[in-house]
Design a protein around this motif. Structure first.
Motif, mmCIF file in Angstrom:
data_model
loop_
_atom_site.group_PDB
_atom_site.id
_atom_site.type_symbol
_atom_site.label_atom_id
_atom_site.label_comp_id
_atom_site.label_asym_id
_atom_site.label_seq_id
_atom_site.Cartn_x
_atom_site.Cartn_y
_atom_site.Cartn_z
ATOM 1 N N VAL A 96 1.037 -1.629 0.033
ATOM 2 C CA VAL A 96 -0.038 0.129 0.332
ATOM 3 C C VAL A 96 0.938 1.214 -0.267
ATOM 4 C CG1 VAL A 96 -1.689 1.481 1.296
ATOM 5 C CG2 VAL A 96 -1.937 -1.460 1.207
ATOM 6 N N GLU A 110 -1.179 2.870 -17.358
ATOM 7 C CA GLU A 110 -1.111 1.606 -17.223
ATOM 8 C C GLU A 110 -0.284 1.045 -16.053
ATOM 9 O OE1 GLU A 110 -0.660 -3.054 -19.577
ATOM 10 O OE2 GLU A 110 0.669 -0.875 -20.523
ATOM 11 N N THR A 113 -3.017 2.570 -13.417
ATOM 12 C CA THR A 113 -4.584 1.723 -13.106
ATOM 13 C C THR A 113 -3.622 0.378 -12.011
ATOM 14 O OG1 THR A 113 -5.135 2.010 -15.535
ATOM 15 C CG2 THR A 113 -5.743 0.303 -14.560
ATOM 16 N N ARG A 117 -5.410 -1.039 -8.346
ATOM 17 C CA ARG A 117 -6.148 -2.263 -8.442
ATOM 18 C C ARG A 117 -5.923 -2.800 -7.077
ATOM 19 N NH1 ARG A 117 -7.360 -4.500 -13.282
ATOM 20 N NH2 ARG A 117 -4.879 -5.262 -13.475
ATOM 21 N N ARG A 119 -3.484 -1.595 -4.752
ATOM 22 C CA ARG A 119 -3.823 -0.645 -3.660
ATOM 23 C C ARG A 119 -4.899 -1.578 -2.907
ATOM 24 N NH1 ARG A 119 -3.416 5.717 -2.992
ATOM 25 N NH2 ARG A 119 -4.078 5.836 -0.271
ATOM 26 N N HIS A 120 -6.356 -0.869 -3.482
ATOM 27 C CA HIS A 120 -7.677 -1.640 -3.390
ATOM 28 C C HIS A 120 -7.792 -2.910 -3.057
ATOM 29 C CE1 HIS A 120 -11.993 -0.063 -3.967
ATOM 30 N NE2 HIS A 120 -11.841 -1.654 -3.221
ATOM 31 N N SER A 121 -7.202 -4.191 -3.495
ATOM 32 C CA SER A 121 -7.012 -4.994 -2.720
ATOM 33 C C SER A 121 -6.702 -5.678 -1.904
ATOM 34 C CB SER A 121 -6.733 -6.139 -4.444
ATOM 35 O OG SER A 121 -5.604 -5.748 -4.136
ATOM 36 N N ASP A 124 -8.145 -3.967 1.411
ATOM 37 C CA ASP A 124 -9.325 -4.973 1.898
ATOM 38 C C ASP A 124 -8.889 -6.383 2.763
ATOM 39 O OD1 ASP A 124 -11.389 -3.609 0.178
ATOM 40 O OD2 ASP A 124 -11.637 -5.680 -1.454
ATOM 41 N N GLY A 225 -3.925 -14.956 -6.800
ATOM 42 C CA GLY A 225 -4.083 -13.259 -7.365
ATOM 43 C C GLY A 225 -3.169 -12.794 -7.448
ATOM 44 N N ALA A 228 -1.401 -14.082 -10.354
ATOM 45 C CA ALA A 228 -1.009 -13.739 -11.849
ATOM 46 C C ALA A 228 -1.586 -12.350 -12.043
ATOM 47 C CB ALA A 228 -3.001 -13.666 -11.298
ATOM 48 N N GLU A 229 -0.923 -11.047 -11.226
ATOM 49 C CA GLU A 229 -0.654 -9.454 -11.037
ATOM 50 C C GLU A 229 0.841 -9.920 -11.040
ATOM 51 O OE1 GLU A 229 -3.131 -7.472 -7.905
ATOM 52 O OE2 GLU A 229 -0.994 -7.584 -7.527
ATOM 53 N N ARG A 231 2.163 -12.419 -13.285
ATOM 54 C CA ARG A 231 3.042 -12.636 -14.852
ATOM 55 C C ARG A 231 1.800 -11.406 -14.732
ATOM 56 N NH1 ARG A 231 2.310 -17.090 -16.981
ATOM 57 N NH2 ARG A 231 1.873 -18.344 -15.451
ATOM 58 N N ILE A 232 1.151 -10.079 -15.245
ATOM 59 C CA ILE A 232 0.660 -9.092 -15.565
ATOM 60 C C ILE A 232 2.008 -7.945 -15.750
ATOM 61 C CG2 ILE A 232 -0.773 -6.631 -15.584
ATOM 62 C CD1 ILE A 232 -2.693 -8.978 -14.203
ATOM 63 N N ILE B 7 -11.280 -10.483 -0.432
ATOM 64 C CA ILE B 7 -12.566 -10.386 0.801
ATOM 65 C C ILE B 7 -12.892 -9.471 1.535
ATOM 66 C CG2 ILE B 7 -13.095 -11.598 3.242
ATOM 67 C CD1 ILE B 7 -10.395 -12.955 1.208
ATOM 68 N N PRO B 366 -11.680 -3.038 -8.745
ATOM 69 C CA PRO B 366 -10.915 -3.524 -8.224
ATOM 70 C C PRO B 366 -10.649 -4.413 -8.091
ATOM 71 C CG PRO B 366 -12.961 -3.451 -7.085
ATOM 72 C CD PRO B 366 -13.246 -2.939 -8.212
ATOM 73 N N LYS B 368 -8.780 -8.187 -9.299
ATOM 74 C CA LYS B 368 -8.067 -8.812 -9.912
ATOM 75 C C LYS B 368 -7.466 -10.065 -11.001
ATOM 76 C CE LYS B 368 -7.421 -9.850 -6.044
ATOM 77 N NZ LYS B 368 -6.609 -11.439 -4.319
ATOM 78 N N LYS B 370 -7.903 -13.119 -13.109
ATOM 79 C CA LYS B 370 -7.426 -14.041 -12.517
ATOM 80 C C LYS B 370 -6.575 -15.263 -14.038
ATOM 81 C CE LYS B 370 -8.736 -14.497 -8.973
ATOM 82 N NZ LYS B 370 -8.500 -14.052 -7.819
ATOM 83 N N ASP B 371 -5.563 -15.801 -13.614
ATOM 84 C CA ASP B 371 -5.085 -16.303 -13.939
ATOM 85 C C ASP B 371 -5.682 -18.015 -14.280
ATOM 86 O OD1 ASP B 371 -2.425 -16.592 -15.441
ATOM 87 O OD2 ASP B 371 -1.147 -17.092 -13.518
#
Lengths: 246, 681
Positions: A96, A110, A113, A117, A119-121, A124, A225, A228-229, A231-232, B7, B366, B368, B370-371
């Motif tokens: 964060v 990019e 954005t 994302r 930061r938000h996740s 959370d 999660g 996946a990030e 990889r991005i 979550i 917001p 993510k 997914k793979d």
């Protein structure tokens, strides 16, 4: 078996039927006794068969009947579960902190954005971890010795969770701007996320850990999660390289 | 439910007891009753955390431009809260009863001072109970006892639970009775049933071969020597491999429904989040199980050959595959994995991770992306040789004519999708309904400001093994911010002449949707309860809602099992409901989809006539004449004369079918002509 299986009883009807020759030969006294017995058995027969609680054994082994008063039981608590959550709160807090630099350090849309994302996740997830710890009466951060137990050098000024950027790395990130910042951010966040994967792996590699259902779901999601990030971010780095070379 | 992507408001708890969570909330807040700061937007939100009440729900973000939310004026939007006394509302559905969750799947007391509760809490850790507010002590860790999916056989209903399986007698659905509670923890307890065999998914590390509830103990405190070693190597010593741990698919023999026995337990590298029964029409001796594992890969010491490396590093990785188990029916104890299909492979390059582009909610949300290294659930439709896989970042279509070696024939992505969760085919195999479990099922995702194309069904046309997107459907009523809500499991309702699905939306209740016209799905019936609690999200709601032999059964995560019946409305006639009830099956495993066949009964003909009347496909006079003829035939118990009369009307209906304006009515007319030709008593 600990509970009588009512089905094993012979039905009252059948008993009367079978007993008839006996009744006629033995007179009213026997009829009276049978009637008393039958009314009792009949009452049980009319009532629905009560549900059973069964615990199967290992494959091929018999099942056992548990008392009807059986209630649920939780798997044993593991100190490593709480340490995982406490450590991950600290770990996420740095992500964060990193994303908070984005608005003032880069114009890259990019990355902005992606940063929003992440930061938000992560924010959370910090909330989730705090709920998990609060509900279990655990402190939100671990005492130092526990950190040492997680494999950190003891008496280090600031214990770092796996993948966390060092003070020097954070300083370099703060000083960078534009393309340099983008590069440091992406490489830094990949390192950071890979650390989270290590933490999840360590959690499930620890005896007795990860058996709490909520924590299991959470850790599983952190893993998928962040994979996946990563990889991005790798794709963003690869895409950027030719431009930077120009 | 899948693992928990992002979550938001997970309450880790399903309130199992009718205890005021209000009180709980009030106490949970002390000693810092500061309201939660507004989410995400302000920079100060990160620092305010220490004072924040982590149980307060977060307000929904504003709607992205151009998107629509859900209807806040719907009667479902503001129902009163409660566990067993929540307000409820329904349309086109009658609620017959709620059977509460068995005691064996609850902590067993509504009194926080009960020694039982204290004993259970003691298991959570020696220093935990003192600081926990009393009412909170009752709701900790309830995901461990959550109800999950359903399967049916004859008069028995099998309800999965993270802690085992409940078996109910549904011979009188309005008086459903518990028969057996099977205690065997390990989550999520996805269930299927075939003849004398019951299958159950296990994914969590507390799963044991012997169904024990004790899980596995934490390591003892390290000795001084071990401590020194740890400091040197900077890590904990590797734990011993647990030969008693079980993650995979259990197989029980249920010949004696009151005494199920475990006959096999097939271990898999990632456990089994869900599984799908596959019956090969050409193989009478075996059934197959497709295993979808979504969680961590276990260590090779525990199960040989398991690897969690990326495919570039290890071509034998347990990621990017599904597992296929073969179950010999005569010897189920010999069940074993027979293949690990690489269903995401890029056919041209041979790369195993050929579908890594993931599904996202675009750049604004917001979520993510997914793979795609796993399937979440697969629905097979053996009658047409296809399966639809909901696989994390993609929806895929598999050719399963050789069930051991499924081959991907199509894959789709969707800009509004977060997590591809489940799928169902229309009965004629021309459509597929996918679901998006945005938020993982534990978050409020049906608020007035949540887009109605996120966390929704996506309806695809299916033609020549190609999927093409048509529309979204989301349960239209806005739900509160303490109600976990998103698209979840559903089944077809066998109304002839229409495509209808009943579906669970967690605390959004159940919604019955008509998707006969794939481009214009609409709701025809619903049932909903208020939130379990108004101030914090307590996990609950319907996991699955399935039609089985005339009734709708819904698995309620926290409360138990609900039984419903459809009632006539302007969207559905009594004839259509009665026609649906003519379909009887011996078994129902929704993800092993079976072709629905309707008997040539006159009530089925009546249902078609109602539909033709509704769509104005026939003139009013023709419909009246046909209805009269059917009524006479019914009155005369299908006398020869009446049958001859019906038969004489068939050719003209057949002609109407050829001249019909659309395919749907044409099919209805043909089916009607068929019944007129050969009506069944």
């Amino acid at each position: 078996m600990m509970v009588t299986n009512i089905r094993d009883r012979i039905s009252c009807k059948n008993q009367v039927y079978a007993a008839r020759p006996f009744v006629t030969s033995c007179g009213l006294f026997a009829v009276g006794i049978l009637a008393v017995f039958c009314s009792t058995a009949g009452a049980q027969q009319a009532a629905p068969r009560s549900p059973v609680v069964v615990q199967p054994g290992a494959p091929g082994k018999p099942s056992k009947r548990l008392p009807s008063s059986t209630t649920g039981k939780l798997p044993p608590a593991s100190q490593a579960n709480a340490e995982f959550m406490q450590g991950m709160i600290m770990h996420h807090a740095q992500a964060v902190e990193m994303t908070a630099l984005i608005p003032s350090h880069t114009e890259n849309k990019e990355l902005r954005t992606l940063g929003a994302r992440i930061r938000h996740s992560q924010a959370d997830e910090i909330r989730f971890m705090k709920r998990w710890l609060t509900a279990r009466g655990e402190p939100l951060s671990a005492p130092m010795p526990a950190m040492a137990g997680m494999g950190m050098p003891p008496h280090h000024s600031m214990p770092l969770m796996p993948g966390m950027l060092t003070t020097e790395q954070m300083e370099a990130l703060r000083k960078a701007r534009g393309a340099e910042f983008d590069h440091l951010f992406l490489t830094g966040m990949i390192q950071h996320h890979e650390g989270a994967l290590t933490m999840v792996k360590d959690l499930f590699d620890t005896a007795g850990s990860g058996q709490d259902a909520e924590l299991f779901d959470f850790a599983t999601d952190v893993d998928s999660g962040q994979r996946a990030e990563i990889r991005i971010m790798q794709a963003m780095l690869e895409k950027k390289t030719p431009e930077e070379k120009q | 439910m899948n693992r928990v992507p992002s979550i938001f408001y997970v309450a880790f708890v399903a309130m199992i007891l009718s205890f005021g969570v209000n009180r709980l909330y009030a106490q949970a807040q002390t000693p810092t009753p500061t309201p939660a700061p507004s989410p995400s937007a302000s920079d100060s939100s990160e620092q305010a955390d220490e004072d924040e009440n982590p149980f307060a729900p977060e307000a929904a973000p504003t709607l992205p431009p151009g998107m629509k939310g859900s209807d806040a004026n719907d009667p479902r939007a503001k129902l009163s809260p409660g566990l067993y006394n929540a307000g409820q509302t329904a349309q086109g559905i009658k609620h017959l009863e709620l059977v509460k969750k068995p005691d064996a799947f609850q902590l067993g007391s509504s009194n926080p001072d009960d020694p039982k509760v204290q004993k259970i809490l003691g298991q959570l850790g020696p220093r935990s109970t003192a600081k926990i507010p009393k009412p909170m002590q009752l709701v900790i860790a309830q995901l461990a006892f959550a109800n999950s999916d359903l399967a049916f056989q004859g008069n028995h209903l099998f309800q999965g639970n993270f802690y085992g399986v409940s078996i109910y007698d549904i011979s009188n659905p309005a008086k459903t009775k518990l028969v057996t509670t099977l205690v065997c923890p390990g989550g999520q307890g996805d269930v299927s049933v075939y003849k004398n065999l019951l299958f159950m998914s296990v994914e969590m590390p507390n799963g044991r071969l012997d169904c024990g509830t004790q899980g596995f103990p934490p390591a003892p405190a390290p000795t001084a020597a071990e401590e020194a070693q740890m400091k040197k190597e900077k890590k904990r010593p590797a734990p011993p491999a647990q030969k008693d741990r079980f993650r995979g698919v259990r197989i029980f023999d249920i010949s004696d429904i009151r005494n199920p026995k475990q006959v096999a337990a097939v271990q898999t590298c990632r456990g089994s989040h869900t599984h799908t029964l596959v019956v090969d029409p050409n193989d009478k001796d075996n059934v197959y199980i497709y295993v979808s594992g979504t969680s961590f890969v276990r260590k090779p010491e525990e199960m040989a050959g398991c690897s969690d490396e990326e495919p570039e590093k290890d071509p034998n990785t347990a990621l990017f595959r599904i597992d296929v188990i073969k179950v010999p029916l005569a010897a189920p104890q010999e069940a074993k994995i027979v293949s690990n299909p690489r269903v995401f492979m890029d056919a041209r390059t041979g790369a195993m991770n050929g579908l890594t582009n993931g599904g996202t909610h675009g750049k604004k949300g917001p979520e993510k992306p997914k793979d795609t290294n796993q399937c979440h659930d697969i629905t097979v439709y053996s009658a047409i040789g296809l399966a639809a896989g909901a696989c994390s970042g993609n929806g895929i279509l598999l050719d399963i004519k050789d069930p051991v070696n499924p081959k991907r024939v199509d894959a789709v992505n969707d800009p509004n999708y977060s997590y591809w969760h489940s799928a169902s085919f229309s009965n004629d195999g021309t459509k597929v309904v996918f679901t998006d479990e945005w938020g993982g099922g534990l978050a409020a995702r049906c608020r007035a400001n949540d887009p109605n194309v996120w966390g929704a069904d996506a309806i695809f046309n299916l033609n020549n093994d190609k999927l093409s997107f048509e529309s979204y459907y989301k349960m239209p009523a806005a739900q509160g911010d303490t109600e976990n809500c998103v698209a979840h499991n559903g089944s077809l309702v066998p109304v002839p002449g229409r495509d209808i699905e009943v579906q669970a939306w967690y605390q959004g209740g159940i919604s019955v949707m008509d998707f006969t016209d794939a481009a214009h799905p609409f709701e025809i019936a619903y049932f909903d309860r208020g939130p379990i609690d108004p101030k914090m999200l307590v996990l609950g709601g319907d996991w699955s809602a399935y039609w089985y032999n005339g009734y709708i059964y819904a698995s309620e995560i926290a409360r138990g099992l609900d039984v419903f019946e459809l009632t006539p409305s302007k969207f559905l006639t009594q004839n259509e409901i009665d026609a649906a009830k003519t379909v009887k099956v011996n078994e129902l495993n929704v993800q092993d989809q079976q072709k629905i066949e309707w008997p040539a009964k006159l009530v089925v003909a009546r249902a078609y006539l109602d539909q033709l009347s509704r769509s104005q496909a026939l003139p009013v006079g023709r419909i009246a004449a046909l209805e009269n003829a059917i009524q006479s035939a019914e009155k005369s118990h299908l006398s020869n004369d009446a049958a001859a009369k019906l038969k004489s009307m068939a050719p003209s209906v057949q002609k109407d079918a050829e001249a019909a304006k659309n395919q749907t009515d044409s099919k209805r007319l043909r089916a009607l002509a068929e019944i007129l030709e050969h009506p069944a008593a």
